[in-house]
Design an enzyme around this catalytic site. Structure first.
Site, short mmCIF file in Angstrom:
data_model
loop_
_atom_site.label_atom_id
_atom_site.label_comp_id
_atom_site.label_asym_id
_atom_site.label_seq_id
_atom_site.Cartn_x
_atom_site.Cartn_y
_atom_site.Cartn_z
N HIS A 239 0.84 -1.21 0.00
CA HIS A 239 0.00 0.00 0.00
C HIS A 239 0.88 1.26 0.00
CE1 HIS A 239 -3.18 -2.66 2.12
NE2 HIS A 239 -3.62 -2.42 0.91
N LYS B 165 -15.88 -7.85 3.13
CA LYS B 165 -14.84 -8.28 4.07
C LYS B 165 -15.25 -7.94 5.50
CE LYS B 165 -11.06 -7.36 0.81
NZ LYS B 165 -9.95 -6.42 0.52
N ARG C 153 -1.25 -5.57 -8.59
CA ARG C 153 -0.16 -6.54 -8.45
C ARG C 153 -0.15 -7.49 -9.63
NH1 ARG C 153 -2.34 -7.65 -2.53
NH2 ARG C 153 -4.17 -7.53 -3.89
N SER D 131 -2.99 -7.78 2.38
CA SER D 131 -3.44 -7.74 3.79
C SER D 131 -3.99 -9.08 4.22
CB SER D 131 -4.51 -6.66 3.97
OG SER D 131 -4.02 -5.40 3.64
O1 PNS Z 1 -8.72 -2.76 -0.01
P1 PNS Z 1 -10.03 -3.14 -0.66
O2 PNS Z 1 -10.91 -3.91 0.31
O3 PNS Z 1 -9.83 -3.87 -1.96
O4 PNS Z 1 -10.77 -1.78 -1.03
C1 PNS Z 1 -12.08 -1.79 -1.58
C2 PNS Z 1 -12.77 -0.47 -1.21
C3 PNS Z 1 -12.84 -0.32 0.30
C4 PNS Z 1 -11.98 0.68 -1.81
C5 PNS Z 1 -14.21 -0.47 -1.82
O5 PNS Z 1 -14.93 -1.53 -1.28
C6 PNS Z 1 -14.93 0.85 -1.58
O6 PNS Z 1 -14.77 1.78 -2.33
N1 PNS Z 1 -15.72 0.93 -0.47
C7 PNS Z 1 -16.47 2.13 -0.13
C8 PNS Z 1 -17.98 1.96 -0.43
C9 PNS Z 1 -18.22 2.09 -1.92
O7 PNS Z 1 -18.04 3.13 -2.52
N2 PNS Z 1 -18.62 0.98 -2.54
C10 PNS Z 1 -18.89 0.92 -3.96
C11 PNS Z 1 -17.61 0.60 -4.69
S1 PNS Z 1 -17.82 0.61 -6.45
#
Ligand code: PNS
Length: 213
Positions: free
Chosen positions: A33, A57, A109, A146
């Protein structure tokens, strides 16, 4: 504009400052990150690390812990001290609008990351016109995730060279607390409060939603 300081580029030549958000669960923040945040900072005038919720998650660490970890890691990383750390309380696009951010930066990645990220990028563009810039991460960190860090920690493996200084201890403590509660991932409270059921409904299949399994 090569040769000009970043501030001059943004203010005098483009007439605006481009703010980018690096969103993620950061559960926990890893060296991978940090690599992406550094690359984002080299591209954009301002960068915000957004600690967001991924509904698919179940996080090991609280949002407060994830924010603290990110803040400490950025403060200890020369050139990244001015990266802001904020909680994304709801939709990422709403956060971007309120923060004045026009770009989301995500690290890749490999192909699996792209497959997972593309629908989100398209959705964010559909919702609010927010564009996503995909940045290839350092190949030397391609194995760092993670989820794998937590898995290695759960089985007592070494994680300190995968995460910023001090983060390994936080993760090990959280894993130990979870395991003392008799669970590897599941949140302590169920989504649906269990109630005494009549004998006739006791065959119903219990839900596992939200347990992270
Ligand atoms: O590290 P991650 O879990 O891959 O990140 C995913 C994350 C947290 C960036 C994504 O789930 C997100 O944007 N969450 C906020 C809520 C939202 O906007 N959801 C719609 C995504 S298109």
């Amino acid at each position: 504009m090569p040769g000009l300081p970043r501030f001059a580029r943004g203010v005098y030549y483009r007439g605006e400052v481009t703010i980018a958000v690096c969103p993620g669960s950061f559960d926990p923040l890893t060296l991978g990150h940090l690599d992406i945040v550094r690359r984002a900072r080299s591209l954009f005038d301002e960068v915000i690390l957004g600690v967001a919720r991924n509904t698919s998650k179940s996080p090991l660490l609280s949002a407060e812990q994830r924010v603290q970890i990110a803040r400490a890691a950025l403060d200890a990383s020369p050139g990244l001290e001015d990266v802001r750390v904020e909680v994304v309380p709801g939709l990422l696009v709403d956060f971007c609008r309120e923060a004045g951010a026009t770009v989301v930066v995500k690290g890749l990645r490999g192909g699996a990351d792209f497959d997972a990220e593309l629908p989100m990028a398209l959705m964010n563009r559909h919702l609010e016109g927010v564009e996503t810039v995909f940045v290839p991460g350092d190949p030397a960190l391609a194995h760092v995730a993670s989820s794998l860090v937590k898995d290695v920690a759960r089985f007592g493996g070494p994680i300190d060279d995968l995460v910023p200084a001090g983060v390994g201890d936080v993760v090990r403590r959280a894993v130990a607390e979870r395991s003392a509660r008799g669970s590897t991932d599941a949140p302590p409270t169920p989504l649906v409060t269990p109630q005494a059921e009549p004998a006739s409904s006791q065959h119903a299949t219990p839900t596992t939603e939200g347990t992270g399994r």
